[in-house]
Design a protein around this motif. Structure first.
Motif, PDB file in Angstrom:
ATOM      1  N   SER A   2       0.717  -1.176  -0.378  1.00 17.87           N
ATOM      2  CA  SER A   2      -0.380  -0.037  -0.243  1.00 17.87           C
ATOM      3  C   SER A   2       0.855   0.894   0.077  1.00 17.87           C
ATOM      4  N   ARG A   3      -0.391   2.439   0.000  1.00 20.35           N
ATOM      5  CA  ARG A   3       0.885   4.033  -0.329  1.00 20.35           C
ATOM      6  C   ARG A   3       0.271   4.357   1.041  1.00 20.35           C
ATOM      7  N   LEU A   4       0.695   4.720   1.586  1.00 16.49           N
ATOM      8  CA  LEU A   4       0.868   5.298   3.467  1.00 16.49           C
ATOM      9  C   LEU A   4       1.145   6.789   3.223  1.00 16.49           C
ATOM     10  N   VAL A   5      -0.256   7.762   3.863  1.00 13.90           N
ATOM     11  CA  VAL A   5       0.512   9.225   4.168  1.00 13.90           C
ATOM     12  C   VAL A   5       0.488   9.463   5.806  1.00 13.90           C
ATOM     13  N   MET A   6       1.681   9.350   6.520  1.00 13.09           N
ATOM     14  CA  MET A   6       1.481   9.521   8.286  1.00 13.09           C
ATOM     15  C   MET A   6       1.828  10.469   8.771  1.00 13.09           C
ATOM     16  N   LYS A   7       0.898  11.101   9.685  1.00 10.01           N
ATOM     17  CA  LYS A   7       0.802  12.204   9.937  1.00 10.01           C
ATOM     18  C   LYS A   7       0.975  12.835  11.658  1.00 10.01           C
ATOM     19  N   PHE A   8       1.790  12.850  12.258  1.00  9.54           N
ATOM     20  CA  PHE A   8       2.283  13.038  13.740  1.00  9.54           C
ATOM     21  C   PHE A   8       2.409  14.796  14.239  1.00  9.54           C
ATOM     22  N   VAL A  38       5.287  10.503   5.723  1.00  6.50           N
ATOM     23  CA  VAL A  38       4.884  11.182   6.500  1.00  6.50           C
ATOM     24  C   VAL A  38       4.733  12.500   6.320  1.00  6.50           C
ATOM     25  N   VAL A  39       4.405  13.487   7.688  1.00  2.93           N
ATOM     26  CA  VAL A  39       3.751  14.569   7.558  1.00  2.93           C
ATOM     27  C   VAL A  39       4.059  14.912   8.873  1.00  2.93           C
ATOM     28  N   VAL A  40       4.021  16.384   9.277  1.00  3.14           N
ATOM     29  CA  VAL A  40       4.771  15.751  10.973  1.00  3.14           C
ATOM     30  C   VAL A  40       4.931  17.919  11.144  1.00  3.14           C
ATOM     31  N   SER A  41       4.101  17.742  12.252  1.00  2.69           N
ATOM     32  CA  SER A  41       4.130  19.142  12.848  1.00  2.69           C
ATOM     33  C   SER A  41       5.167  19.382  13.464  1.00  2.69           C
ATOM     34  N   ALA A  42       5.532  21.214  14.272  1.00  2.00           N
ATOM     35  CA  ALA A  42       6.270  21.417  15.457  1.00  2.00           C
ATOM     36  C   ALA A  42       5.917  20.597  16.484  1.00  2.00           C
ATOM     37  N   MET A  43       7.347  20.631  17.300  1.00  3.31           N
ATOM     38  CA  MET A  43       7.303  20.331  18.218  1.00  3.31           C
ATOM     39  C   MET A  43       6.576  20.932  19.217  1.00  3.31           C
ATOM     40  N   SER A  44       6.272  20.156  20.363  1.00  2.17           N
ATOM     41  CA  SER A  44       4.650  21.138  21.197  1.00  2.17           C
ATOM     42  C   SER A  44       5.548  21.776  21.762  1.00  2.17           C
ATOM     43  N   ILE A 173      -3.843   9.090  10.899  1.00  3.47           N
ATOM     44  CA  ILE A 173      -3.648  10.713  11.612  1.00  3.47           C
ATOM     45  C   ILE A 173      -3.222   9.970  12.988  1.00  3.47           C
ATOM     46  N   TYR A 174      -1.661  10.213  13.488  1.00  2.19           N
ATOM     47  CA  TYR A 174      -1.613   9.707  14.245  1.00  2.19           C
ATOM     48  C   TYR A 174      -1.938  10.865  15.794  1.00  2.19           C
ATOM     49  N   THR A 175      -2.515  10.244  16.557  1.00  2.00           N
ATOM     50  CA  THR A 175      -2.197  11.482  17.527  1.00  2.00           C
ATOM     51  C   THR A 175      -2.394  11.111  19.151  1.00  2.00           C
ATOM     52  N   ASP A 176      -2.690  12.116  20.206  1.00  2.00           N
ATOM     53  CA  ASP A 176      -3.012  11.548  21.718  1.00  2.00           C
ATOM     54  C   ASP A 176      -3.407  10.626  21.972  1.00  2.00           C
ATOM     55  N   VAL A 177      -4.273  10.510  20.852  1.00  2.00           N
ATOM     56  CA  VAL A 177      -5.385   9.549  21.690  1.00  2.00           C
ATOM     57  C   VAL A 177      -5.895   8.592  20.051  1.00  2.00           C
ATOM     58  N   ASP A 178      -6.930   7.180  20.627  1.00  2.59           N
ATOM     59  CA  ASP A 178      -6.394   6.128  19.521  1.00  2.59           C
ATOM     60  C   ASP A 178      -8.095   5.898  19.083  1.00  2.59           C
ATOM     61  N   HIS A 224     -11.677  14.797  -1.544  1.00  2.66           N
ATOM     62  CA  HIS A 224     -11.214  13.685  -3.003  1.00  2.66           C
ATOM     63  C   HIS A 224     -11.466  12.056  -2.635  1.00  2.66           C
ATOM     64  N   ARG A 225     -12.234  11.769  -1.552  1.00  2.00           N
ATOM     65  CA  ARG A 225     -12.683  10.408  -0.598  1.00  2.00           C
ATOM     66  C   ARG A 225     -11.074   9.814  -0.573  1.00  2.00           C
ATOM     67  N   VAL A 226     -10.609  11.307   0.354  1.00  2.00           N
ATOM     68  CA  VAL A 226      -9.230   9.848   1.305  1.00  2.00           C
ATOM     69  C   VAL A 226      -9.606   9.811   2.371  1.00  2.00           C
ATOM     70  N   ARG A 227      -9.064   8.411   2.557  1.00  2.00           N
ATOM     71  CA  ARG A 227      -9.833   7.272   3.561  1.00  2.00           C
ATOM     72  C   ARG A 227      -8.520   7.870   4.861  1.00  2.00           C
ATOM     73  N   VAL A 228      -9.374   8.207   5.600  1.00  2.00           N
ATOM     74  CA  VAL A 228      -8.645   8.845   6.776  1.00  2.00           C
ATOM     75  C   VAL A 228      -8.465   7.629   8.546  1.00  2.00           C
ATOM     76  N   PHE A 229      -8.004   7.347   8.566  1.00  2.00           N
ATOM     77  CA  PHE A 229      -8.217   6.270   9.477  1.00  2.00           C
ATOM     78  C   PHE A 229      -6.704   7.022  10.610  1.00  2.00           C
ATOM     79  N   VAL A 230      -7.555   7.403  12.550  1.00  3.37           N
ATOM     80  CA  VAL A 230      -7.296   8.252  13.121  1.00  3.37           C
ATOM     81  C   VAL A 230      -6.345   6.987  14.461  1.00  3.37           C
ATOM     82  N   ARG A 231      -5.782   7.150  14.601  1.00  2.00           N
ATOM     83  CA  ARG A 231      -4.662   6.354  14.915  1.00  2.00           C
ATOM     84  C   ARG A 231      -3.524   6.618  16.702  1.00  2.00           C
TER      85      ARG A 231
END
Length: 417
Positions: A2-8, A38-44, A173-178, A224-231
């Motif tokens: 698969s081709r994945l985009v992972m966001k943190f 991988v797409v990243v935000s700034a450090m907290s 979408i990786y976040t601080d909730v599951d 754009h019908r992008v399937r998004v997975f929150v984890r």
């Protein structure tokens, strides 16, 4: 494969140790044979620090230079993650928004993405098996070649847009909730994590108070019908099977993918609301425009409009809500518009809350809202205003009754089970 985009997000990359944890998540997917961006935000906390520096330098700073400063937070994170991935033997490089390029409008600090060329990233997937580590939240205005930023929460938008551009199978979408819950677990301990939720439902929940994802990112995913997975990024990377069809998290997808649709999917609430009532307004054409036009010009979002016409048909009362942060500004604008509107009195309250019931199953079930009205009445909770759409209804109530209302409605629609 698969081709994945992972966001943190920022808490996931808050320090070097957490960046190493992110890198282990990425390595797990690469080792499974997936192509990864991988797409990243700034450090907290870093963006807040950069914003404060701009304000300290000059309260009336140039928005173009502001963007040049605040975009640097994501640049640091993308470079650090690329370094850690390389140390693990993974082919990786960092990308800034202008290098891809992510082309945006010229609205500095709140730009909108207009186009992304994902061809070079796709080519490097295929030729080099290279992981693209992309700075979120930023792009470039092609007319001026100036760096732009997308506003708070913009990294979610970056990730979904990049997933669309590279034709990714999924955007994680990786976040601080599951995942996405039926309501806030801090208020209702028995709230359940949803396995799947439709784009439309998630859009309503995000716009009505749920903080899991930014509204604009959901809009983009739906278009754009992008399937998004929150984890959760805090799950141990080694404990997750990358080939599993059911890893812990919530999939945001087309409603056609959801086999068993609940009548009600979730309860959202927001205490950041204020109520404004304009009394005894002349009931004639053009009055509504005179009220809501100046508010729109000042970028004040209006919601839950209720109009009551008097018995003589000559005057009317108009009640509506605005964000609590805009309450005083809205009142000032309406005072200035008083000669054009011609009202007798302006009332307001900022001790109100909006509770919303959301579910695509409402399209085919009658009486869903009536059950809520009865249940709240039984608990002595007064409803100040009501607004509805095809898949949700919102109730404006006193703020001190909000948590009781959420718990009662969550139980009423069987979301505890």
């Amino acid at each position: 494969m698969s081709r994945l985009v992972m966001k943190f997000g920022g808490t996931s990359v808050a320090n070097i140790e957490r960046i190493r944890n992110v890198a282990r998540h990425v390595k797990r997917e690469v080792d499974a044979g997936h192509e990864v961006a991988v797409v990243v935000s700034a450090m907290s906390g870093k963006t807040n620090e950069l914003v404060a520096w701009c304000t300290e330098a000059s309260p009336m700073h140039d928005a173009r230079e502001y963007d040049a400063v605040v975009a640097s937070g994501e640049q640091v994170t993308s470079g650090l993650l690329a370094i850690v991935l390389q140390s693990m033997g993974i082919q990786a490089r960092s990308w800034q928004g202008w290098q891809i390029p992510i082309k945006t409008s010229d609205a500095h600090a709140s730009a909108r993405i207009e186009d992304i060329d994902g061809s070079e990233i796709i080519k490097r997937f295929q030729d080099r098996k290279e992981v693209a580590v992309i700075a979120g939240f930023q792009g470039i205005d092609p007319r001026t070649n100036r760096i732009t930023t997308l506003g708070r929460g913009g990294s979610d938008t970056s990730a979904v847009a990049i997933a669309a551009a590279v034709k990714a199978d999924r955007c994680d979408i990786y976040t601080d909730v599951d995942g996405v819950y039926t309501t806030d677990p801090r208020i209702v301990p028995r709230a359940r994590r949803l396995e799947k939720i439709a784009f439309e439902e998630m859009l309503e929940m995000a716009s009505l108070g749920a903080k899991v994802m930014q509204v604009r990112s959901i809009e983009l995913a739906m278009v754009h019908r992008v399937r998004v997975f929150v984890r959760s990024s805090f799950d141990k990377p080694e404990d997750i099977d990358p080939m599993s069809n059911h890893p812990p998290g919530t999939l945001i997808c087309d409603e056609e993918e959801i086999v068993e649709q609940q009548v009600v999917t979730g309860i959202a609430y927001s205490k950041d609301e204020a109520q404004i009532s304009i009394r005894r307004v002349q009931d004639k054409p053009g009055v509504a425009a005179a009220i809501f036009g100046p508010l729109a010009e000042s970028n004040i979002n209006v919601d839950m409009i209720v109009q009551n016409v008097s018995e003589d048909g000559l005057t009317t009362d108009i009640t509506f809500t605005v964000p609590a942060a805009d309450y005083q500004r809205a009142c000032d604008i309406l005072e200035k518009a008083r000669p054009a509107v011609g009202y007798d009195k302006l009332d307001g309250a900022n001790d109100v809350a909006k509770v919303s019931v959301i579910g695509i199953g409402m399209r085919s079930h009658a009486g869903v809202a009536a059950k809520a009205f009865r249940a709240l009445a039984d608990r002595g909770i007064n409803i100040r205003a009501i607004s509805t759409s095809e898949i949700k209804f919102s109730l404006l109530i006193d703020a001190d009754a909000a948590e009781l209302a959420v718990r009662r409605l969550h139980s009423l629609y069987g979301l505890d089970k």
